[in-house]
Design a protein around this motif. Structure first.
Motif, mmCIF file in Angstrom:
data_model
loop_
_atom_site.group_PDB
_atom_site.id
_atom_site.type_symbol
_atom_site.label_atom_id
_atom_site.label_comp_id
_atom_site.label_asym_id
_atom_site.label_seq_id
_atom_site.Cartn_x
_atom_site.Cartn_y
_atom_site.Cartn_z
ATOM 1 N N PRO A 77 0.833 -1.199 0.000
ATOM 2 C CA PRO A 77 0.000 0.000 0.000
ATOM 3 C C PRO A 77 0.871 1.255 0.000
ATOM 4 O O PRO A 77 1.905 1.295 0.665
ATOM 5 C CB PRO A 77 -0.788 -0.117 1.300
ATOM 6 C CG PRO A 77 -0.839 -1.570 1.579
ATOM 7 C CD PRO A 77 0.445 -2.126 1.069
ATOM 8 N N GLY A 98 2.639 3.538 -4.758
ATOM 9 C CA GLY A 98 2.476 4.408 -5.931
ATOM 10 C C GLY A 98 1.874 3.690 -7.122
ATOM 11 O O GLY A 98 2.037 4.108 -8.259
ATOM 12 N N SER A 131 -1.403 3.229 -7.997
ATOM 13 C CA SER A 131 -2.445 3.988 -8.714
ATOM 14 C C SER A 131 -1.830 5.166 -9.442
ATOM 15 O O SER A 131 -2.243 5.495 -10.556
ATOM 16 C CB SER A 131 -3.515 4.512 -7.763
ATOM 17 O OG SER A 131 -3.680 3.649 -6.702
ATOM 18 N N SER A 132 -0.831 5.776 -8.818
ATOM 19 C CA SER A 132 -0.168 6.906 -9.485
ATOM 20 C C SER A 132 0.474 6.438 -10.786
ATOM 21 O O SER A 132 0.444 7.143 -11.791
ATOM 22 C CB SER A 132 0.917 7.502 -8.589
ATOM 23 O OG SER A 132 0.409 7.782 -7.319
ATOM 24 N N THR A 179 -4.624 8.272 -3.045
ATOM 25 C CA THR A 179 -4.852 8.768 -1.686
ATOM 26 C C THR A 179 -3.688 8.419 -0.784
ATOM 27 O O THR A 179 -2.918 7.510 -1.068
ATOM 28 C CB THR A 179 -6.157 8.176 -1.117
ATOM 29 O OG1 THR A 179 -6.045 8.148 0.279
ATOM 30 C CG2 THR A 179 -6.364 6.764 -1.583
ATOM 31 N N THR A 226 -7.049 1.782 -2.253
ATOM 32 C CA THR A 226 -7.351 1.343 -3.624
ATOM 33 C C THR A 226 -7.893 -0.072 -3.528
ATOM 34 O O THR A 226 -7.148 -1.023 -3.588
ATOM 35 C CB THR A 226 -6.079 1.323 -4.497
ATOM 36 O OG1 THR A 226 -5.317 2.456 -4.179
ATOM 37 C CG2 THR A 226 -6.419 1.323 -5.954
ATOM 38 N N LYS A 283 9.348 6.627 -6.395
ATOM 39 C CA LYS A 283 9.613 7.767 -5.503
ATOM 40 C C LYS A 283 11.112 8.066 -5.440
ATOM 41 O O LYS A 283 11.650 8.381 -4.367
ATOM 42 C CB LYS A 283 9.037 7.532 -4.100
ATOM 43 C CG LYS A 283 7.542 7.169 -4.106
ATOM 44 C CD LYS A 283 6.881 7.302 -2.759
ATOM 45 C CE LYS A 283 5.473 6.709 -2.794
ATOM 46 N NZ LYS A 283 4.746 6.822 -1.529
ATOM 47 N N ASP A 341 12.413 10.488 -6.447
ATOM 48 C CA ASP A 341 12.596 11.928 -6.182
ATOM 49 C C ASP A 341 12.749 12.207 -4.686
ATOM 50 O O ASP A 341 13.156 13.301 -4.296
ATOM 51 C CB ASP A 341 11.404 12.701 -6.758
ATOM 52 C CG ASP A 341 10.077 12.202 -6.232
ATOM 53 O OD1 ASP A 341 9.389 12.938 -5.536
ATOM 54 O OD2 ASP A 341 9.721 11.019 -6.491
ATOM 55 N N LYS A 347 5.765 10.860 -9.775
ATOM 56 C CA LYS A 347 5.529 12.280 -9.543
ATOM 57 C C LYS A 347 6.299 13.141 -10.543
ATOM 58 O O LYS A 347 5.740 14.035 -11.164
ATOM 59 C CB LYS A 347 5.950 12.631 -8.120
ATOM 60 C CG LYS A 347 5.419 13.964 -7.663
ATOM 61 C CD LYS A 347 5.675 14.146 -6.190
ATOM 62 C CE LYS A 347 5.249 15.535 -5.752
ATOM 63 N NZ LYS A 347 5.828 15.858 -4.449
HETATM 64 P P1 GDP Z 1 -0.898 2.879 -4.063
HETATM 65 O O1 GDP Z 1 -1.512 2.642 -2.727
HETATM 66 O O2 GDP Z 1 0.255 1.961 -4.292
HETATM 67 O O3 GDP Z 1 -1.859 2.858 -5.186
HETATM 68 O O4 GDP Z 1 -0.217 4.344 -4.000
HETATM 69 P P2 GDP Z 1 -0.759 5.712 -4.589
HETATM 70 O O5 GDP Z 1 -0.542 5.764 -6.048
HETATM 71 O O6 GDP Z 1 -2.116 5.958 -4.044
HETATM 72 O O7 GDP Z 1 0.295 6.714 -3.962
HETATM 73 C C1 GDP Z 1 0.439 6.878 -2.562
HETATM 74 C C2 GDP Z 1 1.049 8.218 -2.247
HETATM 75 O O8 GDP Z 1 2.389 8.298 -2.760
HETATM 76 C C3 GDP Z 1 0.302 9.397 -2.903
HETATM 77 O O9 GDP Z 1 0.283 10.459 -1.993
HETATM 78 C C4 GDP Z 1 1.152 9.737 -4.104
HETATM 79 O O10 GDP Z 1 1.032 11.099 -4.444
HETATM 80 C C5 GDP Z 1 2.536 9.426 -3.603
HETATM 81 N N1 GDP Z 1 3.462 9.101 -4.687
HETATM 82 C C6 GDP Z 1 3.297 8.173 -5.658
HETATM 83 N N2 GDP Z 1 4.353 8.130 -6.494
HETATM 84 C C7 GDP Z 1 5.228 9.068 -6.035
HETATM 85 C C8 GDP Z 1 6.536 9.506 -6.460
HETATM 86 O O11 GDP Z 1 7.119 9.040 -7.462
HETATM 87 N N3 GDP Z 1 7.123 10.472 -5.702
HETATM 88 C C9 GDP Z 1 6.528 11.015 -4.613
HETATM 89 N N4 GDP Z 1 7.188 11.957 -3.951
HETATM 90 N N5 GDP Z 1 5.312 10.626 -4.189
HETATM 91 C C10 GDP Z 1 4.661 9.676 -4.885
#
Ligand code: GDP
Length: 482
Positions: A230, A233, A235-236, A250, A256, A336, A338, A386
């Motif tokens: 969880p 990233g 969904s991102s 979120t 998700t 991530k 970055d 991001k």
């Molecule tokens: P999931 O639970 O795996 O689907 O994760 P999400 O896509 O919902 O991302 C979780 C959090 O991590 C969100 O606040 C995103 O904005 C953040 N996030 C995702 N990818 C990156 C990234 O490459 N860099 C940074 N700094 N934040 C990220």
């Protein structure tokens, strides 16, 4: 009912610039003569030369339905090889329907889906592999699929299959006549000769099959599952690749819940992307459903994209996921990048290595060595959804992983479908039985039985040995008016 006259709207059922109503069969000209009127009222379409086009009106008695252009194609020089008329009318749904109704009123019957192409096949103008390529052409989702279907429409697969079949029938005939006339035709040393022929034919079929797996992947897309703990990233990533905000991003872990699917075209490669709830042990029932589904999807996936949150340490969730990756095609994204890095490629590799080490102690060594290699060399890409870092690299790694440069270098592309693949495989099996009979020095009539099965299996591709039911089933998948 052969040759009875069929009609259908051949263009899409939406309002558009022009629409085409197609008529084919023995009464095509009689029908069009009764409903077409030229400007001076004198022209009869049936008396016009083939492949000419005529301006006028479609009328029901004195009532004008539309102003049209009528295209004439006389048998056998048409798509179906029958007398064919195409009416170019205005592309409104209502007007196209009216014209079709009028054509039917004057003696045609509504065509079934794919019936025009079916007639082209039944009348011998094209073989089944070409007929199927017509569908592929219409449904092609990328350049490679399109190119391949055009090759097949031109008969590329048909020619190869026909050549193999004719060699097979030649050998069958030889064996049969030798058995009938042993005094004049000798089968001495024939096994050696036949063996060589089988080796050659086998390699030709293998060559056709070689692209089949990739072919399906290219046509249908690579079923890709995104997994990761969880908040890693996932969904991102899906949003980034799909370019749209579909999954809810979120910061609350585990939100998700559903499994979302998105089809994206990554430079000609189609990915059917599935974003799953974070895989982890959970007591939450709703989330559990998502997690179980995710595991089920993993089994079917062609590709797994494992998203690691590199701004956190690897944890039990990651270790659990690592277990699921064994023997699969996996790409690992260190997402991530970055942010400050708490997990590096080296750490992921050593976690992967640990898993294999522990397994190495338990199971057979030679199988393990293979796994070790697979799991140790997963591509790992430094990524940021991001900052959009790593997308190009991901693209080239997928290309390399699935197609290894084969696509461009292969001039004739054979994206064969599942049905054709099954037929080729069955032919291969029969050929290997022939080879076995030769090795076991079985009597020659054993050879010809299996040669015949191979011949028949290949006939399924061209449609020469195929039953009516199957023909109907294949064409029923076609679109209306084709
Ligand atoms: P999931 O639970 O795996 O689907 O994760 P999400 O896509 O919902 O991302 C979780 C959090 O991590 C969100 O606040 C995103 O904005 C953040 N996030 C995702 N990818 C990156 C990234 O490459 N860099 C940074 N700094 N934040 C990220």
């Amino acid at each position: 009912m052969k040759g009875d006259t069929i009609a259908a709207i051949a263009t899409a059922m939406t309002n558009s610039g022009i629409g085409i109503v197609r008529i084919s069969g023995r009464d095509s000209f009689e029908i069009i003569d009764r409903i077409y009127q030229s400007k001076n009222g004198k022209k009869k379409i049936s008396q016009m030369p083939s492949h000419t086009i005529h301006y006028g009106y479609i009328c029901d008695h004195d009532k004008i339905i539309d102003e049209v252009m009528v295209l004439v194609m006389k048998a056998p020089n048409s798509y179906t090889t029958e007398d064919t008329v195409e009416i170019d009318c205005h592309g409104g749904i209502l007007v196209m329907k009216r014209i079709l109704e009028t054509v039917i009123k004057y003696g045609a019957r509504p065509a079934e889906p794919g019936e025009f192409t079916k007639r082209a096949f039944l009348n011998g103008r094209i073989d089944l592999s070409q007929a199927e390529s017509v569908m592929d052409l219409i449904q092609a989702k990328n350049d490679i699929a399109l190119e391949s279907s055009i090759y097949q429409l031109q008969g590329s697969l048909k020619k190869k299959v026909k050549r193999i079949r004719s060699e097979l029938i030649h050998e069958i005939a030889f064996i049969e006549s030798a058995l009938d006339d042993p005094e004049h035709i000798s089968l001495e040393d024939y096994g050696i000769k036949l063996n060589q022929i089988i080796i050659d034919l086998t390699s030709q079929i293998v060559e056709l099959l070689r692209f089949s797996e990739n072919g399906e992947l290219l046509k249908q897309g690579i079923n890709t599952v995104i997994i990761g703990k969880p908040n890693a990233g996932k969904s991102s990533l899906l949003n980034l690749l799909a370019g749209i905000e579909r999954a809810i991003v979120t910061e609350v872990e585990g939100t998700t819940r559903d499994v979302l699917q998105e089809q994206i075209n990554l430079n000609g490669i189609i990915l059917n992307l599935i974003d799953t709830a974070g895989i982890r042990e959970t007591d939450d029932i709703v989330e559990k459903i998502g997690v179980d589904k995710a595991k089920a999807y993993l089994l079917d996936a062609d590709l797994i994209i494992y998203v690691v949150d590199s701004s956190t340490k690897l944890d039990d969730n990651d270790n659990e996921i690592l277990q699921l990756l064994r023997n699969r095609r996996v790409i690992i994204l260190l997402n991530k990048c970055d942010l400050r890095q708490l997990t590096s490629e080296k750490e992921v590799r050593s976690a992967l290595y640990d898993i294999d080490e522990s397994k190495l102690n338990n199971e057979h060594e030679n199988v393990e060595q293979e796994n070790l290699n697979v799991i140790k060399y997963f591509p790992i890409i430094s990524f940021s959804t991001k900052e959009e870092i790593g997308v190009k690299k991901l693209q080239s790694v997928i290309q390399e992983l699935f197609f290894a440069g084969e696509i461009e270098s292969n001039e004739e592309i054979f994206l064969i479908n599942v049905r054709q693949k099954a037929a080729l495989q069955s032919a291969l099996n029969s050929l290997s039985l022939v080879k076995k009979s030769i090795e076991d020095q079985m009597p020659e009539d054993f050879y010809s039985i299996d040669l015949m099965s191979a011949y028949e299996s290949l006939g399924n591709i061209t449609g020469e040995t195929i039953g009516d039911d199957l023909v109907n089933e294949i064409f029923s998948k076609f679109c209306m008016g084709k």
